[in-house]
Design an enzyme around this catalytic site. Structure first.
Site, PDB file in Angstrom:
ATOM      1  N   PRO A 263       0.803  -1.218   0.000  1.00 32.40           N
ATOM      2  CA  PRO A 263       0.000   0.000   0.000  1.00 32.40           C
ATOM      3  C   PRO A 263       0.838   1.271   0.000  1.00 32.40           C
ATOM      4  O   PRO A 263       1.959   1.287   0.517  1.00 32.40           O
ATOM      5  CB  PRO A 263      -0.762  -0.102   1.328  1.00 32.40           C
ATOM      6  CG  PRO A 263       0.109  -0.934   2.201  1.00 32.40           C
ATOM      7  CD  PRO A 263       1.000  -1.771   1.340  1.00 32.40           C
ATOM      8  N   GLY A 264       0.274   2.301  -0.577  1.00 30.66           N
ATOM      9  CA  GLY A 264       0.863   3.627  -0.467  1.00 30.66           C
ATOM     10  C   GLY A 264      -0.074   4.446   0.402  1.00 30.66           C
ATOM     11  O   GLY A 264       0.150   4.703   1.582  1.00 30.66           O
ATOM     12  N   CYS A 336      -2.066  30.908 -12.237  1.00 32.58           N
ATOM     13  CA  CYS A 336      -2.625  31.626 -13.368  1.00 32.58           C
ATOM     14  C   CYS A 336      -3.215  30.605 -14.338  1.00 32.58           C
ATOM     15  O   CYS A 336      -2.684  30.357 -15.410  1.00 32.58           O
ATOM     16  CB  CYS A 336      -1.528  32.459 -14.027  1.00 32.58           C
ATOM     17  SG  CYS A 336      -2.195  33.590 -15.230  1.00 32.58           S
TER      18      CYS A 336
END
Ligand code: LLP
Length: 416
Positions: A263-264, A336
């Site tokens: 798992p992360g 932006c």
């Protein structure tokens, strides 16, 4: 803003102390949450952290301390693991990929790092250079699952994994590679229907290879409750289903099989907060835009996948705010670019959330951002990377300092 307590991993006073010392914006990780998540998986023989989720070397060090091993998907990630104390000539680090570049190849060969192979080409590349190298096969079972199309790693739309297992076996034999494990990661996001399907596919692959191996890996993909009403994954059940498959494979191949999980998100997501400051409150016709000092250069998940992150307000100087008087606001960043909005769906439709009446200078906190937050951030709009703070047993530790503009520009020489 209901159930705000449920999501509180660090109290407001501590967050304000951290801001006072290191200024906003910044990432905060809570050590206790990471430890708690690791312990939930202790039934697995190996927990292997998919470090792409959060690759700060201090986070890796925490993993190491609690017996978690590590997955690396690039030379940079191998170097990070080594810096954190993981060793070569062992299975501390496994390199997982569908391609292998020259410098990475050199490193995995010299350190004898096992490789989890995702393509036929990779078998040939390694086979030609490193006889008897320890390898795993990452198999694409022909289907996948993900919280977004972009995180589904199985099936024919995915570039990941090996389809032709028979050809892979032929080449492994030809090049004398040492196959030790089978791996299946079908995407990020678990549901039980697919889980049973994956387990069946794993058993089928083991029968197909019909050769003694030592490991199978369930990959990663365990979800966490991002929304207040999201259910937590039932780890007991998850383990039970996988363990059953392990036993079947072990019986068929007549050898002991260890069960890995990779798992992360599960280990780190809930430990993380992204703390930002309100710089402007803009009224546009009947809409209110609350603009903060982080953008999708910091947290890209809402823009990339329409991911939801719980948002809470921390008033400046801890002043009292009326939690009953709410406004509807769209939360945006400083970039932006019109798409720099955190409250947006996967179809890019923006939406408002109800928040208390805020003022310029108040803080907005994005929760559950410990996974794929900082590790996916960039310098877009020439904004320097922001600090990472670890909150450990009431101690405030800066585990990455703020990048300076000078550092950001230092890769470029004025040659014209
Ligand atoms: N193992 C392999 C081979 C993977 O490719 C991944 C994730 C994992 C394990 C860990 O998956 P996890 O347990 O964290 O779901 N940026 C996306 C997620 C991409 C995941 C890529 N591979 C996000 O923010 O949701």
């Amino acid at each position: 803003m209901k159930n705000i307590k449920k999501k509180k991993i660090i109290n407001s006073k501590n967050i304000l102390t951290i801001i006072e010392k290191y200024k906003s914006p910044l990432w905060i990780y809570n050590f206790k949450t990471i430890k708690k998540q690791i312990l939930k998986l202790k039934k697995f023989d190996t927990i292997r952290f998919a470090q792409k989720a959060c690759s700060n070397i201090n986070i890796l060090k925490i993993m190491k301390k609690y017996g978690v091993k590590v997955d690396a998907v690039s030379l940079g990630e191998i170097e990070r693991a080594l810096r954190a104390g993981f060793k070569g000539n062992s299975d501390d680090i496994i390199y997982t990929s569908d391609i292998i570049e020259k410098n990475t190849l050199k490193k995995v060969i010299s350190l004898k790092i096992p490789i989890n192979i995702g393509s036929i080409d990779m078998i040939k590349t390694i086979g030609k250079k490193s006889k008897n190298h320890l390898i795993w096969l990452r198999i694409n079972p022909g289907f996948g699952y993900g919280h977004s199309k972009k995180t589904n790693t199985g099936g024919k739309n995915s570039k990941h994994g090996i389809w032709n297992v028979k050809l892979a076996l032929k080449l492994i034999k030809k090049y004398n590679l040492n196959l030790i494990g089978l791996h299946m990661h079908i995407g990020s996001g678990v549901d039980y229907i697919n889980l049973k399907k994956v387990c069946k596919a794993m058993i089928k692959s083991a029968i197909l290879i019909n050769k003694k191996i030592s490991f199978i890996s369930a990959g990663g993909g365990l979800t966490i409750p991002y929304k207040i009403h999201d259910k937590k994954i039932n780890i007991k059940n998850y383990y039970k289903i996988w363990n059953k498959s392990r036993k079947k494979i072990s019986k068929f191949l007549k050898c002991p099989i260890k069960l890995e999980i990779e798992p992360g998100r599960f280990l780190v997501a809930q430990s993380g907060l992204l703390v930002s400051k309100i710089e402007s409150i803009k009224k546009v016709k009947n809409r209110i835009f609350v603009l903060v000092n982080v953008g999708f250069n910091e947290l890209i998940r809402p823009v990339l996948y329409g991911s939801y992150h719980y948002i809470s307000i921390l008033p400046k100087n801890n002043r009292k705010i009326n939690k009953k008087k709410l406004i509807k606001a769209i939360i945006g960043g400083p970039l932006c670019e019109s798409g720099d909005i955190f409250t947006q769906k996967e179809n890019q439709k923006i939406y408002s959330i109800k928040i208390p009446k805020v003022k310029k200078g108040d803080y907005i906190i994005f929760h559950d951002t410990g996974a794929y937050g900082s590790s996916m951030s960039s310098n877009y709009n020439s904004r320097p990377l922001i600090p990472e703070i670890l909150f450990k047993k009431k101690k405030i530790l800066q585990i990455r300092r703020r990048q300076t503009i000078k550092e950001m520009l230092s890769l470029e020489d004025l040659i014209l």
